[in-house]
Design an enzyme around this catalytic site. Structure first.
Site, short mmCIF file in Angstrom:
data_model
loop_
_atom_site.label_atom_id
_atom_site.label_comp_id
_atom_site.label_asym_id
_atom_site.label_seq_id
_atom_site.Cartn_x
_atom_site.Cartn_y
_atom_site.Cartn_z
N ARG A 42 -3.15 4.96 -2.01
CA ARG A 42 -3.03 3.61 -1.44
C ARG A 42 -2.80 2.53 -2.51
O ARG A 42 -2.00 1.62 -2.33
CB ARG A 42 -4.32 3.29 -0.67
N GLU B 149 1.88 3.80 3.00
CA GLU B 149 2.41 3.28 4.27
C GLU B 149 3.94 3.35 4.29
O GLU B 149 4.65 2.35 4.34
CB GLU B 149 1.88 1.85 4.48
N GLU C 19 0.94 -5.05 11.00
CA GLU C 19 0.60 -3.63 10.95
C GLU C 19 1.45 -2.90 11.98
O GLU C 19 1.32 -3.14 13.18
CB GLU C 19 -0.89 -3.42 11.26
N HIS D 272 2.76 -3.75 6.79
CA HIS D 272 1.77 -2.68 6.61
C HIS D 272 1.83 -1.70 7.78
O HIS D 272 2.53 -1.90 8.76
CB HIS D 272 0.36 -3.28 6.55
N HIS E 275 0.86 -1.19 0.00
CA HIS E 275 0.00 0.00 0.00
C HIS E 275 0.90 1.24 0.00
O HIS E 275 1.73 1.42 0.89
CB HIS E 275 -0.93 0.00 1.21
#
Length: 416
Positions: free
Chosen positions: A227, A174, A376, A300, A171
């Site tokens: 994104r 990020e 994440e 992520h 993405h």
């Protein structure tokens, strides 16, 4: 068809000259979703109110984060008040945080006090490939839609090691992911403590610092919060890009993905429609012997999670779920000791939200990789995708220690 091709080429040419999108006085709202009716209402209003989803509520009673332009904020607040939503404003001016991410003076070389461009990352890859030829093997999985090479490196101290595969920045917005993983690469090549030296020497590491190269460049040059990929697959020509982490060929479009090309979670017109994903899976299938990769990581931000399969259902768990949780605990326990950053771990569907067609699901469901995760990174939503440059080193250091704990825990259960 000829006219369409010409128009497409013109559009690409114009895109290269686009001025940078600004987010002056854009706000990020945290909105508590109390019931299914509220959830459906916000979905209905996504386009008309120009809602940009930063994070979805995990369960009813929890909060979603939305960014809105100034001209839609009053209508949005009216909607929230009329329908009895609980909400707060998390970020009052998004552009001020973007400005804080931009270095006043680019260093021209790789270090971790600023966020680097793709060209700077690739120049650094060239440098380490020449400096450590006995340890670093470069590879390119192919080219992106816009023709950029998608580069990675394999770090190996000796033959016979099993491997970890990491893809980062799938993405585009990020940025903390590629910053963190390049720091980790540097640690593997010049280990500063025994734990890192151990996992460097006794595990092979396949790492792609930036998978979504087109989107990443676009996020640096035009639209910071972009994104998706840059593939124009909308038949109406209205919207561009695919959510590459919904484009893998495993339970594609089953749940947690959209068939709307304008959605942030658009899964593409078909599985592996985007060259980035098709070439990634082809590289793993054709260039890495089966059984070599023991851990697959899709890096992520944000939220501080270690997420395992399954993403498509909360009603059942994969055969190796206990092992997945044991290794995730090893990562989280080692990471928290550095700065006290707490990571939550569990399956995607039970811990965050339902998703299908993602990298970790493909890694487990197709390639039988025992330990696959979406990780994440920081934070919990205070700054979201816009962490300041001074957070790069703390995040990278804690993640490095987390990886040491992960490998230690994987060894304990015989994964390595």
């Amino acid at each position: 068809m000829h006219l369409k091709l010409v128009l497409l080429l013109v559009a690409i040419g114009l895109a290269k000259g686009l001025s940078e999108v600004r987010y002056d006085n854009y706000k990020v709202y945290s909105v508590q979703i109390q019931d299914a009716k509220q959830f459906e209402l916000l979905n209905e209003k996504e386009k008309t109110l120009q809602l940009s989803s930063w994070r979805e509520a995990r369960h009813l009673g929890e909060s979603s984060d939305f960014m809105l332009p100034p001209q839609r904020q009053q209508d949005f607040e009216n909607l929230l008040n009329i329908n009895h939503f609980n909400y707060s404003i998390k970020i009052d001016n998004v552009q001020s945080l973007i400005d804080a991410q931009r270095p006043r003076l680019r260093t021209g070389h790789m270090e971790w006090t600023q966020f680097h461009t793709l060209d700077e990352i690739y120049a650094w890859l060239d440098l380490i490939e020449s400096r450590y030829p006995d340890l670093v093997t470069p590879f390119t999985i192919g080219k992106s839609y816009e023709g950029r090479p998608i580069r990675g490196i394999k770090i190996s101290y000796k033959m016979g090691n099993k491997a970890v595969f990491i893809e980062s920045n799938i993405h585009a917005r990020e940025w903390i992911t590629s910053a963190t993983i390049t720091y980790f690469i540097d640690e593997l090549l010049v280990p500063r403590n025994p734990g890192v030296r151990d996992i460097a020497q006794n595990v092979d590491w396949y790492i792609i610092p930036v998978l979504n190269v087109d989107g990443f460049v676009y996020s640096h040059e035009v639209e910071r919060l972009w994104r998706k990929s840059r593939l124009p697959s909308d038949p109406n020509g209205e919207c561009i890009g695919t959510d590459l982490n919904r484009n893998f060929d495993y339970r594609w479009m089953m749940i947690g993905a959209s068939d709307d090309p304008c959605s942030q979670t658009y899964a593409g017109p078909f599985a592996e429609s985007d060259p980035e994903i098709h070439q990634l899976t082809s590289y793993i299938n054709n260039s890495i012997p089966d059984g070599t990769i023991k851990i697959y990581i899709s890096l992520h931000s944000y939220g501080q999670y270690v997420l395992s399969p399954w993403g498509h259902t909360a009603d059942e768990f994969p055969e190796h779920y206990p092992q997945m949780m044991g290794v995730a605990k090893g990562f989280a326990d080692a990471l928290v000791r550095r700065y006290g950053t707490v990571f939550t771990y569990g399956s995607s569907a039970t811990t965050l939200y339902a998703v299908s067609g993602s990298g970790k699901e493909w890694a487990y469901g197709v390639k039988n990789i025992t330990i696959p995760y979406t990780i994440e990174l920081r934070d919990k939503g205070e700054l979201g995708f816009l962490l300041p440059p001074e957070d790069i080193i703390p995040v990278a250091r804690e993640v490095t220690e987390g990886f040491v704990g992960m490998i230690t825990a994987a060894r304990e259960i015989g994964v390595f």
